[in-house]
Motif scaffolding. Sequence first.
Motif, PDB file in Angstrom:
ATOM      1  N   PRO A 196       0.828  -1.214   0.000  1.00 43.86           N
ATOM      2  CA  PRO A 196       0.000   0.000   0.000  1.00 43.86           C
ATOM      3  C   PRO A 196       0.856   1.255   0.000  1.00 43.86           C
ATOM      4  O   PRO A 196       1.996   1.249   0.469  1.00 43.86           O
ATOM      5  CB  PRO A 196      -0.803  -0.132   1.299  1.00 43.86           C
ATOM      6  N   SER A 197       0.282   2.325  -0.540  1.00 47.79           N
ATOM      7  CA  SER A 197       1.025   3.582  -0.651  1.00 47.79           C
ATOM      8  C   SER A 197       0.071   4.764  -0.516  1.00 47.79           C
ATOM      9  O   SER A 197      -1.097   4.681  -0.889  1.00 47.79           O
ATOM     10  CB  SER A 197       1.742   3.641  -2.000  1.00 47.79           C
ATOM     11  N   ASN A 198       0.595   5.860  -0.005  1.00 42.47           N
ATOM     12  CA  ASN A 198      -0.151   7.122  -0.004  1.00 42.47           C
ATOM     13  C   ASN A 198       0.312   8.038  -1.130  1.00 42.47           C
ATOM     14  O   ASN A 198      -0.142   9.178  -1.234  1.00 42.47           O
ATOM     15  CB  ASN A 198       0.012   7.841   1.342  1.00 42.47           C
ATOM     16  N   ASP A 199       1.205   7.534  -1.969  1.00 46.19           N
ATOM     17  CA  ASP A 199       1.789   8.341  -3.037  1.00 46.19           C
ATOM     18  C   ASP A 199       1.353   7.802  -4.391  1.00 46.19           C
ATOM     19  O   ASP A 199       2.056   7.035  -5.045  1.00 46.19           O
ATOM     20  CB  ASP A 199       3.319   8.331  -2.922  1.00 46.19           C
ATOM     21  N   ARG A 200       0.127   8.188  -4.814  1.00 50.53           N
ATOM     22  CA  ARG A 200      -0.390   7.800  -6.124  1.00 50.53           C
ATOM     23  C   ARG A 200      -1.104   9.009  -6.738  1.00 50.53           C
ATOM     24  O   ARG A 200      -1.259  10.049  -6.088  1.00 50.53           O
ATOM     25  CB  ARG A 200      -1.352   6.613  -5.994  1.00 50.53           C
ATOM     26  N   ASP A 201      -1.544   8.852  -7.958  1.00 53.60           N
ATOM     27  CA  ASP A 201      -2.246   9.942  -8.652  1.00 53.60           C
ATOM     28  C   ASP A 201      -3.731   9.830  -8.300  1.00 53.60           C
ATOM     29  O   ASP A 201      -4.525   9.245  -9.032  1.00 53.60           O
ATOM     30  CB  ASP A 201      -2.030   9.822 -10.161  1.00 53.60           C
ATOM     31  N   TRP A 202      -4.100  10.422  -7.173  1.00 54.99           N
ATOM     32  CA  TRP A 202      -5.421  10.194  -6.594  1.00 54.99           C
ATOM     33  C   TRP A 202      -6.512  10.999  -7.287  1.00 54.99           C
ATOM     34  O   TRP A 202      -6.269  12.094  -7.806  1.00 54.99           O
ATOM     35  CB  TRP A 202      -5.420  10.568  -5.109  1.00 54.99           C
ATOM     36  N   SER A 203      -7.712  10.450  -7.240  1.00 52.94           N
ATOM     37  CA  SER A 203      -8.902  11.196  -7.644  1.00 52.94           C
ATOM     38  C   SER A 203      -8.987  12.460  -6.786  1.00 52.94           C
ATOM     39  O   SER A 203      -8.667  12.442  -5.590  1.00 52.94           O
ATOM     40  CB  SER A 203     -10.133  10.319  -7.440  1.00 52.94           C
ATOM     41  N   LYS A 204      -9.421  13.552  -7.387  1.00 53.89           N
ATOM     42  CA  LYS A 204      -9.390  14.843  -6.707  1.00 53.89           C
ATOM     43  C   LYS A 204     -10.168  14.846  -5.397  1.00 53.89           C
ATOM     44  O   LYS A 204      -9.771  15.489  -4.426  1.00 53.89           O
ATOM     45  CB  LYS A 204      -9.944  15.932  -7.639  1.00 53.89           C
ATOM     46  N   ASP A 205     -11.277  14.098  -5.344  1.00 54.04           N
ATOM     47  CA  ASP A 205     -12.099  14.124  -4.137  1.00 54.04           C
ATOM     48  C   ASP A 205     -11.488  13.321  -2.992  1.00 54.04           C
ATOM     49  O   ASP A 205     -11.978  13.391  -1.861  1.00 54.04           O
ATOM     50  CB  ASP A 205     -13.517  13.603  -4.439  1.00 54.04           C
ATOM     51  N   GLN A 206     -10.404  12.565  -3.288  1.00 53.76           N
ATOM     52  CA  GLN A 206      -9.757  11.790  -2.240  1.00 53.76           C
ATOM     53  C   GLN A 206      -8.254  12.029  -2.196  1.00 53.76           C
ATOM     54  O   GLN A 206      -7.503  11.222  -1.656  1.00 53.76           O
ATOM     55  CB  GLN A 206     -10.066  10.304  -2.434  1.00 53.76           C
ATOM     56  N   ALA A 207      -7.846  13.151  -2.733  1.00 55.00           N
ATOM     57  CA  ALA A 207      -6.418  13.450  -2.809  1.00 55.00           C
ATOM     58  C   ALA A 207      -5.841  13.909  -1.469  1.00 55.00           C
ATOM     59  O   ALA A 207      -4.650  13.729  -1.204  1.00 55.00           O
ATOM     60  CB  ALA A 207      -6.171  14.523  -3.863  1.00 55.00           C
ATOM     61  N   VAL A 208      -6.680  14.490  -0.618  1.00 49.20           N
ATOM     62  CA  VAL A 208      -6.201  15.088   0.637  1.00 49.20           C
ATOM     63  C   VAL A 208      -6.618  14.209   1.807  1.00 49.20           C
ATOM     64  O   VAL A 208      -7.813  13.971   2.025  1.00 49.20           O
ATOM     65  CB  VAL A 208      -6.760  16.518   0.814  1.00 49.20           C
ATOM     66  N   LEU A 209      -5.646  13.740   2.553  1.00 48.76           N
ATOM     67  CA  LEU A 209      -5.941  12.906   3.718  1.00 48.76           C
ATOM     68  C   LEU A 209      -6.236  13.780   4.939  1.00 48.76           C
ATOM     69  O   LEU A 209      -5.519  14.744   5.210  1.00 48.76           O
ATOM     70  CB  LEU A 209      -4.760  11.995   4.040  1.00 48.76           C
ATOM     71  N   PRO A 210      -7.274  13.423   5.699  1.00 48.60           N
ATOM     72  CA  PRO A 210      -7.513  14.119   6.960  1.00 48.60           C
ATOM     73  C   PRO A 210      -6.617  13.551   8.060  1.00 48.60           C
ATOM     74  O   PRO A 210      -6.093  12.443   7.936  1.00 48.60           O
ATOM     75  CB  PRO A 210      -8.985  13.810   7.249  1.00 48.60           C
ATOM     76  N   TYR A 211      -6.456  14.317   9.096  1.00 52.17           N
ATOM     77  CA  TYR A 211      -5.768  13.834  10.292  1.00 52.17           C
ATOM     78  C   TYR A 211      -6.194  14.732  11.448  1.00 52.17           C
ATOM     79  O   TYR A 211      -6.918  15.725  11.255  1.00 52.17           O
ATOM     80  CB  TYR A 211      -4.248  13.832  10.111  1.00 52.17           C
ATOM     81  N   ALA A 212      -5.760  14.401  12.641  1.00 47.50           N
ATOM     82  CA  ALA A 212      -6.194  15.183  13.794  1.00 47.50           C
ATOM     83  C   ALA A 212      -5.100  15.257  14.845  1.00 47.50           C
ATOM     84  O   ALA A 212      -4.260  14.350  14.962  1.00 47.50           O
ATOM     85  CB  ALA A 212      -7.458  14.587  14.405  1.00 47.50           C
ATOM     86  N   GLU A 213      -5.126  16.336  15.600  1.00 47.55           N
ATOM     87  CA  GLU A 213      -4.255  16.496  16.758  1.00 47.55           C
ATOM     88  C   GLU A 213      -5.129  16.392  18.003  1.00 47.55           C
ATOM     89  O   GLU A 213      -6.147  17.079  18.110  1.00 47.55           O
ATOM     90  CB  GLU A 213      -3.543  17.847  16.703  1.00 47.55           C
ATOM     91  N   ILE A 214      -4.746  15.527  18.906  1.00 45.01           N
ATOM     92  CA  ILE A 214      -5.535  15.291  20.121  1.00 45.01           C
ATOM     93  C   ILE A 214      -4.760  15.838  21.313  1.00 45.01           C
ATOM     94  O   ILE A 214      -3.626  15.408  21.596  1.00 45.01           O
ATOM     95  CB  ILE A 214      -5.821  13.784  20.311  1.00 45.01           C
ATOM     96  N   LYS A 215      -5.369  16.789  21.983  1.00 49.56           N
ATOM     97  CA  LYS A 215      -4.768  17.371  23.186  1.00 49.56           C
ATOM     98  C   LYS A 215      -5.811  17.365  24.295  1.00 49.56           C
ATOM     99  O   LYS A 215      -6.729  18.197  24.305  1.00 49.56           O
ATOM    100  CB  LYS A 215      -4.284  18.799  22.916  1.00 49.56           C
ATOM    101  N   GLY A 216      -5.701  16.396  25.184  1.00 51.36           N
ATOM    102  CA  GLY A 216      -6.693  16.257  26.243  1.00 51.36           C
ATOM    103  C   GLY A 216      -8.050  15.920  25.655  1.00 51.36           C
ATOM    104  O   GLY A 216      -8.189  14.950  24.913  1.00 51.36           O
ATOM    105  N   ASP A 217      -9.042  16.751  25.953  1.00 51.29           N
ATOM    106  CA  ASP A 217     -10.398  16.525  25.448  1.00 51.29           C
ATOM    107  C   ASP A 217     -10.646  17.184  24.094  1.00 51.29           C
ATOM    108  O   ASP A 217     -11.738  17.038  23.543  1.00 51.29           O
ATOM    109  CB  ASP A 217     -11.424  17.062  26.456  1.00 51.29           C
ATOM    110  N   LEU A 218      -9.653  17.883  23.577  1.00 54.56           N
ATOM    111  CA  LEU A 218      -9.828  18.613  22.325  1.00 54.56           C
ATOM    112  C   LEU A 218      -9.239  17.829  21.149  1.00 54.56           C
ATOM    113  O   LEU A 218      -8.092  17.378  21.198  1.00 54.56           O
ATOM    114  CB  LEU A 218      -9.177  19.993  22.410  1.00 54.56           C
ATOM    115  N   VAL A 219     -10.048  17.695  20.105  1.00 57.34           N
ATOM    116  CA  VAL A 219      -9.628  16.991  18.895  1.00 57.34           C
ATOM    117  C   VAL A 219      -9.676  17.998  17.745  1.00 57.34           C
ATOM    118  O   VAL A 219     -10.765  18.425  17.343  1.00 57.34           O
ATOM    119  CB  VAL A 219     -10.541  15.786  18.598  1.00 57.34           C
TER     120      VAL A 219
END
Length: 273
Positions: A29-52
């Motif tokens: 598996p890879s995150n480096d491909r020529d992705w469809s525009k609607d799935q090109a950007v991966l989400p992520y989150a920073e968790i600090k205590g109760d705040l996401v």
Amino acid sequence: MKKRIIQFALILILGPIISYTLLIVLVRPSNDRDWSKDQAVLPYAEIKGDLVSIKNIRNFTYTSTTEYTANYYDKTYDINKLKKVWFIVEPFSGYVGAAHTFLSFEFENDQFVSISVEIRKEKGESFSAIKGLLRQYELMYVIADERDVVKLRSNYRKDLVYVYPVKADKEKSQALFLDMIERTNKLKNSPEFYNTLTSTCTTNIVDHVNKITPKRVPFSLEILFPADSDKLALDVGLLDTDLPLEKAREKFLINEKALKYADDPKFSVRIRE
């Protein structure tokens, strides 16, 4: 003659096993491909205590299923303000048993965010159940505004969309949300393959639920063919309703309201009224 039959049988048995083993070893598996525009950007989150703090929440504006204006935003959620979880089912038109399922999380002050487990398509790709068994799609947790992931399905794909309230206490709802966020972060750094049998939209939801409450959802064919996953959820007491299945489907079908309130800033609230 008997020896040849045995050799032929071994080839038939061992050939696919060897081929699939090589596929597992060689195709990574890879995150480096020529992705469809609607799935090109991966989400992520920073968790600090109760705040996401979630980055790259998708909120596209669609004019058709393939034409849209891309937009993303960041937002911070306090898990102490998580009020409710919603289970959303989109049966696919023309495909018996097939459906997409995902979860939405409702926070105080009418704030909603959806987490949808999907294949991550490359440009020009479309879904194939067979290809999904052969390590052809990466797995993606799309984090999106309901004005994106719900309206896309109800207003543009014209599929039926059911939005069911989930029966869960606050502590387990918070744990479910955090577990899905942590998996989102993991996929950003360590990509995985989608699998039509073992790692789909619905199997992943079940895995998260059973991780928090072991054996809460038993194995059922309705997990593999999720058009009736709402029936399974109702049968095991996961939906917050006393209505029988057909009445529940009538009540929680949101298509008419989704069309009526398509441009309403309180879209998520209106479709639940």
